[in-house]
Design an enzyme around this catalytic site. Structure first.
Site, PDB file in Angstrom:
ATOM      1  N   GLU A  31      32.259 -59.204 -27.014  1.00  0.00           N
ATOM      2  CA  GLU A  31      31.446 -58.007 -27.272  1.00  0.00           C
ATOM      3  C   GLU A  31      31.321 -57.753 -28.767  1.00  0.00           C
ATOM      4  O   GLU A  31      30.235 -57.443 -29.278  1.00  0.00           O
ATOM      5  CB  GLU A  31      32.098 -56.765 -26.628  1.00  0.00           C
ATOM      6  CG  GLU A  31      32.353 -56.868 -25.144  1.00  0.00           C
ATOM      7  CD  GLU A  31      33.727 -57.423 -24.802  1.00  0.00           C
ATOM      8  OE1 GLU A  31      34.147 -58.440 -25.406  1.00  0.00           O
ATOM      9  OE2 GLU A  31      34.390 -56.860 -23.928  1.00  0.00           O
ATOM     10  N   CYS A  45      36.932 -53.075 -28.562  1.00  0.00           N
ATOM     11  CA  CYS A  45      35.493 -53.317 -28.418  1.00  0.00           C
ATOM     12  C   CYS A  45      34.772 -52.036 -28.008  1.00  0.00           C
ATOM     13  O   CYS A  45      33.631 -51.807 -28.417  1.00  0.00           O
ATOM     14  CB  CYS A  45      35.226 -54.426 -27.409  1.00  0.00           C
ATOM     15  SG  CYS A  45      35.691 -56.047 -28.065  1.00  0.00           S
TER      16      CYS A  45
HETATM   17  N1  LIG Z   1      36.614 -57.778 -22.756  1.00  0.00           N
HETATM   18  C1  LIG Z   1      37.176 -58.872 -23.274  1.00  0.00           C
HETATM   19  N2  LIG Z   1      36.443 -59.696 -24.069  1.00  0.00           N
HETATM   20  C2  LIG Z   1      36.983 -60.831 -24.577  1.00  0.00           C
HETATM   21  O1  LIG Z   1      36.311 -61.586 -25.278  1.00  0.00           O
HETATM   22  N3  LIG Z   1      38.323 -61.129 -24.308  1.00  0.00           N
HETATM   23  C3  LIG Z   1      38.879 -62.395 -24.760  1.00  0.00           C
HETATM   24  C4  LIG Z   1      40.081 -62.395 -25.644  1.00  0.00           C
HETATM   25  C5  LIG Z   1      40.783 -63.654 -25.215  1.00  0.00           C
HETATM   26  O2  LIG Z   1      40.205 -64.805 -25.848  1.00  0.00           O
HETATM   27  C6  LIG Z   1      40.513 -63.720 -23.736  1.00  0.00           C
HETATM   28  C7  LIG Z   1      41.557 -63.011 -22.889  1.00  0.00           C
HETATM   29  O3  LIG Z   1      42.636 -63.865 -22.768  1.00  0.00           O
HETATM   30  P1  LIG Z   1      43.704 -63.827 -21.589  1.00  0.00           P
HETATM   31  O4  LIG Z   1      44.722 -62.792 -21.985  1.00  0.00           O
HETATM   32  O5  LIG Z   1      42.938 -63.472 -20.308  1.00  0.00           O
HETATM   33  O6  LIG Z   1      44.243 -65.223 -21.568  1.00  0.00           O
HETATM   34  O7  LIG Z   1      39.273 -63.079 -23.567  1.00  0.00           O
HETATM   35  C8  LIG Z   1      39.073 -60.324 -23.536  1.00  0.00           C
HETATM   36  C9  LIG Z   1      38.548 -59.187 -23.000  1.00  0.00           C
HETATM   37  C10 LIG Z   1      39.386 -58.307 -22.147  1.00  0.00           C
HETATM   38  O8  LIG Z   1      39.388 -57.005 -22.577  1.00  0.00           O
HETATM   39 ZN   LIG Z   2      37.601 -56.453 -26.869  1.00  0.00          ZN
END
Ligand SMILES: Nc1nc(=O)n([C@H]2C[C@H](O)[C@@H](COP(=O)(O)O)O2)cc1CO
Ligand SMILES: [Zn+2]
Length: 161
Positions: free
Chosen positions: A77, A104
């Site tokens: 995001e 975010c």
């Molecule tokens: N909304 C989100 N957007 C994201 O881009 N992320 C990203 C951050 C990490 O690279 C990954 C989550 O890693 P994990 O804890 O599920 O292994 O996803 C995570 C969330 C969750 O809040």
């Molecule tokens: Zn985030």
């Protein structure tokens, strides 16, 4: 007569978000985001990854241990917001595969985005997601889960030569 099996706006934008996620190098969670104007024009996309110049091969992708990805990774995001390079996001919508975290959410609120459309809320019970929803409720940013009418959309690159 026109085709009947065309995809709807929500499927299109969530599809673009999920295609962006395919660029992610995160071995565990690939997240994509697509920002869309009030009149359904795509303004930006993003996926989770390390900042420019921080090599995917040098920085850690681990979830636990001495060195983890968490201090380094830019969420999908935030990347989508920053990829607009400061363009106005007033009244825009953001499609994202996973519910936005609290950090975010702050960026979403402050950028002028008014609606979040998400697919998964797998971290719903966490402090971050609860804080995120609290702030979005206070700021009047709407959020809704996208319920697809189909399970899959297939892209076929094979064309007649
Ligand atoms: N909304 C989100 N957007 C994201 O881009 N992320 C990203 C951050 C990490 O690279 C990954 C989550 O890693 P994990 O804890 O599920 O292994 O996803 C995570 C969330 C969750 O809040
Ligand atoms: Zn985030």
């Amino acid at each position: 007569m026109k085709r009947r099996d065309y995809i709807c706006w929500d499927e299109y934008f969530m599809g673009v978000a999920m295609l962006a996620a395919k660029r992610s190098k995160d071995p565990n969670t690939q997240v994509g985001a697509c920002i869309v104007s009030q009149d359904n024009i795509i303004l930006s996309t993003g996926y989770n990854g390390f900042p420019v110049g921080c090599s995917d091969d040098d920085y850690p992708w681990d979830r636990e241990g001495e060195q983890t990805k968490y201090p380094f990774v830019v969420h999908a995001e935030l990347n989508a917001i920053l990829n607009t390079r400061g363009k106005s996001l007033e009244n825009a919508k953001i499609y994202v595969a996973l519910f936005p975290c609290n950090e975010c959410a702050k960026a979403i609120i402050q950028s002028g985005i008014r609606e979040v459309v998400y697919l998964s809320d797998k971290y719903a019970h966490t402090d971050g997601t609860l804080a995120s929803k609290r702030m979005m409720d206070s700021a009047g940013v709407k959020y809704r889960r996208f319920t697809p009418s189909v399970d899959t959309i297939t892209l076929d690159f094979r064309v007649e030569q």
